[in-house]
Motif scaffolding. Structure first.
Motif, PDB file in Angstrom:
ATOM      1  N   TYR A   1       0.826  -1.192   0.000  1.00  0.00           N
ATOM      2  CA  TYR A   1       0.000   0.000   0.000  1.00  0.00           C
ATOM      3  C   TYR A   1       0.870   1.255   0.000  1.00  0.00           C
ATOM      4  O   TYR A   1       1.940   1.291   0.593  1.00  0.00           O
ATOM      5  CB  TYR A   1      -0.901   0.044   1.236  1.00  0.00           C
ATOM      6  N   ASP A   2       0.375   2.289  -0.630  1.00  0.00           N
ATOM      7  CA  ASP A   2       1.059   3.578  -0.610  1.00  0.00           C
ATOM      8  C   ASP A   2      -0.011   4.644  -0.777  1.00  0.00           C
ATOM      9  O   ASP A   2      -0.337   5.051  -1.891  1.00  0.00           O
ATOM     10  CB  ASP A   2       2.097   3.659  -1.729  1.00  0.00           C
ATOM     11  N   GLU A   3      -0.579   5.066   0.339  1.00  0.00           N
ATOM     12  CA  GLU A   3      -1.707   5.989   0.281  1.00  0.00           C
ATOM     13  C   GLU A   3      -1.300   7.332  -0.313  1.00  0.00           C
ATOM     14  O   GLU A   3      -2.083   7.973  -1.015  1.00  0.00           O
ATOM     15  CB  GLU A   3      -2.291   6.181   1.682  1.00  0.00           C
ATOM     16  N   GLU A   4      -0.071   7.752  -0.057  1.00  0.00           N
ATOM     17  CA  GLU A   4       0.400   9.020  -0.617  1.00  0.00           C
ATOM     18  C   GLU A   4       0.478   8.943  -2.141  1.00  0.00           C
ATOM     19  O   GLU A   4       0.058   9.870  -2.850  1.00  0.00           O
ATOM     20  CB  GLU A   4       1.772   9.365  -0.034  1.00  0.00           C
ATOM     21  N   PHE A   5       1.009   7.828  -2.649  1.00  0.00           N
ATOM     22  CA  PHE A   5       1.082   7.652  -4.102  1.00  0.00           C
ATOM     23  C   PHE A   5      -0.317   7.532  -4.693  1.00  0.00           C
ATOM     24  O   PHE A   5      -0.607   8.089  -5.758  1.00  0.00           O
ATOM     25  CB  PHE A   5       1.903   6.406  -4.440  1.00  0.00           C
ATOM     26  N   ALA A   6      -1.205   6.813  -4.006  1.00  0.00           N
ATOM     27  CA  ALA A   6      -2.582   6.671  -4.483  1.00  0.00           C
ATOM     28  C   ALA A   6      -3.255   8.033  -4.596  1.00  0.00           C
ATOM     29  O   ALA A   6      -3.983   8.304  -5.560  1.00  0.00           O
ATOM     30  CB  ALA A   6      -3.373   5.763  -3.544  1.00  0.00           C
ATOM     31  N   ALA A   7      -3.017   8.905  -3.616  1.00  0.00           N
ATOM     32  CA  ALA A   7      -3.605  10.247  -3.644  1.00  0.00           C
ATOM     33  C   ALA A   7      -3.057  11.057  -4.820  1.00  0.00           C
ATOM     34  O   ALA A   7      -3.791  11.813  -5.468  1.00  0.00           O
ATOM     35  CB  ALA A   7      -3.324  10.965  -2.327  1.00  0.00           C
ATOM     36  N   LYS A   8      -1.771  10.881  -5.101  1.00  0.00           N
ATOM     37  CA  LYS A   8      -1.155  11.586  -6.226  1.00  0.00           C
ATOM     38  C   LYS A   8      -1.781  11.144  -7.551  1.00  0.00           C
ATOM     39  O   LYS A   8      -2.109  11.974  -8.412  1.00  0.00           O
ATOM     40  CB  LYS A   8       0.352  11.315  -6.237  1.00  0.00           C
ATOM     41  N   VAL A   9      -1.960   9.832  -7.708  1.00  0.00           N
ATOM     42  CA  VAL A   9      -2.559   9.315  -8.944  1.00  0.00           C
ATOM     43  C   VAL A   9      -4.020   9.743  -9.043  1.00  0.00           C
ATOM     44  O   VAL A   9      -4.498  10.123 -10.122  1.00  0.00           O
ATOM     45  CB  VAL A   9      -2.439   7.779  -9.002  1.00  0.00           C
ATOM     46  N   ALA A  10      -4.740   9.706  -7.917  1.00  0.00           N
ATOM     47  CA  ALA A  10      -6.144  10.122  -7.916  1.00  0.00           C
ATOM     48  C   ALA A  10      -6.280  11.574  -8.359  1.00  0.00           C
ATOM     49  O   ALA A  10      -7.205  11.930  -9.107  1.00  0.00           O
ATOM     50  CB  ALA A  10      -6.739   9.932  -6.529  1.00  0.00           C
ATOM     51  N   GLU A  11      -5.356  12.411  -7.919  1.00  0.00           N
ATOM     52  CA  GLU A  11      -5.383  13.817  -8.330  1.00  0.00           C
ATOM     53  C   GLU A  11      -5.207  13.946  -9.842  1.00  0.00           C
ATOM     54  O   GLU A  11      -5.896  14.740 -10.501  1.00  0.00           O
ATOM     55  CB  GLU A  11      -4.279  14.586  -7.605  1.00  0.00           C
ATOM     56  N   GLU A  12      -4.289  13.149 -10.396  1.00  0.00           N
ATOM     57  CA  GLU A  12      -4.064  13.184 -11.842  1.00  0.00           C
ATOM     58  C   GLU A  12      -5.295  12.686 -12.595  1.00  0.00           C
ATOM     59  O   GLU A  12      -5.648  13.209 -13.661  1.00  0.00           O
ATOM     60  CB  GLU A  12      -2.842  12.334 -12.207  1.00  0.00           C
ATOM     61  N   ILE A  13      -5.954  11.666 -12.057  1.00  0.00           N
ATOM     62  CA  ILE A  13      -7.165  11.141 -12.698  1.00  0.00           C
ATOM     63  C   ILE A  13      -8.283  12.174 -12.655  1.00  0.00           C
ATOM     64  O   ILE A  13      -8.932  12.469 -13.668  1.00  0.00           O
ATOM     65  CB  ILE A  13      -7.620   9.836 -12.005  1.00  0.00           C
ATOM     66  N   ASN A  14      -8.503  12.742 -11.470  1.00  0.00           N
ATOM     67  CA  ASN A  14      -9.640  13.646 -11.283  1.00  0.00           C
ATOM     68  C   ASN A  14      -9.543  14.893 -12.162  1.00  0.00           C
ATOM     69  O   ASN A  14     -10.546  15.358 -12.702  1.00  0.00           O
ATOM     70  CB  ASN A  14      -9.743  14.051  -9.810  1.00  0.00           C
ATOM     71  N   LYS A  15      -8.344  15.417 -12.320  1.00  0.00           N
ATOM     72  CA  LYS A  15      -8.227  16.640 -13.117  1.00  0.00           C
ATOM     73  C   LYS A  15      -8.290  16.363 -14.617  1.00  0.00           C
ATOM     74  O   LYS A  15      -8.343  17.300 -15.420  1.00  0.00           O
ATOM     75  CB  LYS A  15      -6.954  17.399 -12.758  1.00  0.00           C
ATOM     76  N   ARG A  16      -8.301  15.071 -14.984  1.00  0.00           N
ATOM     77  CA  ARG A  16      -8.422  14.712 -16.399  1.00  0.00           C
ATOM     78  C   ARG A  16      -9.815  14.187 -16.752  1.00  0.00           C
ATOM     79  O   ARG A  16     -10.004  13.592 -17.814  1.00  0.00           O
ATOM     80  CB  ARG A  16      -7.363  13.662 -16.766  1.00  0.00           C
ATOM     81  N   ALA A  17     -10.784  14.405 -15.891  1.00  0.00           N
ATOM     82  CA  ALA A  17     -12.146  13.934 -16.179  1.00  0.00           C
ATOM     83  C   ALA A  17     -12.642  14.406 -17.548  1.00  0.00           C
ATOM     84  O   ALA A  17     -13.225  13.615 -18.300  1.00  0.00           O
ATOM     85  CB  ALA A  17     -13.101  14.364 -15.071  1.00  0.00           C
ATOM     86  N   PRO A  18     -12.426  15.674 -17.935  1.00  0.00           N
ATOM     87  CA  PRO A  18     -12.862  16.096 -19.282  1.00  0.00           C
ATOM     88  C   PRO A  18     -12.188  15.295 -20.401  1.00  0.00           C
ATOM     89  O   PRO A  18     -12.823  14.991 -21.417  1.00  0.00           O
ATOM     90  CB  PRO A  18     -12.451  17.572 -19.335  1.00  0.00           C
ATOM     91  N   LEU A  19     -10.907  14.960 -20.211  1.00  0.00           N
ATOM     92  CA  LEU A  19     -10.204  14.160 -21.218  1.00  0.00           C
ATOM     93  C   LEU A  19     -10.812  12.767 -21.313  1.00  0.00           C
ATOM     94  O   LEU A  19     -11.019  12.243 -22.409  1.00  0.00           O
ATOM     95  CB  LEU A  19      -8.717  14.057 -20.869  1.00  0.00           C
ATOM     96  N   PHE A  20     -11.126  12.165 -20.160  1.00  0.00           N
ATOM     97  CA  PHE A  20     -11.694  10.819 -20.175  1.00  0.00           C
ATOM     98  C   PHE A  20     -13.081  10.814 -20.809  1.00  0.00           C
ATOM     99  O   PHE A  20     -13.469   9.840 -21.456  1.00  0.00           O
ATOM    100  CB  PHE A  20     -11.737  10.256 -18.753  1.00  0.00           C
TER     101      PHE A  20
END
Length: 224
Positions: free
Chosen positions: A170-189
């Motif tokens: 587990y790496d909650e800090e890394f997960a949060a970093k990836v989640a941030e990248e995913i969330n800000k790309r919602a329009p792209l998805f």
């Protein structure tokens, strides 16, 4: 482009003839270019047991893959092959590039979700196992717990099973970093079709569920 070479070997299932060859980085990277289709030079069989070393993901390899829909690292679960933490910046770079083929962008988007899913403690199903065994020399059977044999008593013919706790992955800090990248790309998805990716075989199917709320808001705006 790396000058390193990668060994590929195969053994004929019919006659046992062994062959080896060296491939450059690009040839070794893709399933299509490392295909070894020639028949066995000794008996003509086309059935082989094969093994190959493959290069890690690099910008030069990804640049070829991203614009060629005829090349793949693996024809199945390609997002899992790409989804390494070390590849995060490359994944984002080629995901954001309009030059990347749309299907490859979908695969990269799915790989991004895999990175988050595996690192986030509430969803991660990653587990590591070390399983070593030896055959019981008396009756050629695998030893089991039912025999009530301890490793100390029978060191020469024992079965040892060790499970590594998934928490170590587990790496909650890394997960949060990836989640941030995913969330800000919602329009792209949404642009890539994730809002309607309800079929399991679609690489964006996972993101459709993850970003459902954002997609529902988008759908509401579209109908107004």
């Amino acid at each position: 482009m790396s000058t390193e070479q990668y060994e590929q070997s195969r053994t004929c299932d019919s006659c046992g003839y062994e062959e080896k060859r060296l491939l450059d980085e690009l040839s070794a990277a893709f399933e299509q270019t490392r295909a070894w289709g020639e028949p066995c030079p000794q008996c003509g069989s086309t059935e082989f047991s094969e093994s190959a070393s493959m290069p890690g993901l690099s910008r030069s390899v990804l640049s070829i893959w991203a614009t060629n829909d005829g090349l793949s690292f693996s024809q199945q679960d390609e997002d899992l092959v790409i989804a390494s933490r070390d590849n995060l910046e490359l994944i984002l770079e080629f995901l954001d590039s309009p030059s990347t083929h749309i299907w490859k962008r979908r695969v990269l988007a799915s790989a991004l979700h895999v990175l988050w899913y595996n690192a986030y403690p509430k969803t991660s199903q990653v587990a590591g196992f070390t399983f070593t065994y030896e055959i019981d020399s008396l009756d050629d059977d695998f030893l089991s717990d039912e025999e009530d044999i301890t490793f100390e008593e029978y060191e020469d013919d024992s079965c040892c099973f060790q499970q590594v706790s998934p928490e170590s992955f587990y790496d909650e800090e890394f997960a949060a970093k990836v989640a941030e990248e995913i969330n800000k790309r919602a329009p792209l998805f949404i642009e890539l079709g994730a809002d309607s990716a309800e079929e399991f075989g679609n690489p964006l199917w996972y993101l459709h569920d993850y970003l459902r709320e954002a997609f529902e808001k988008y759908a509401g705006k579209s109908t107004n």
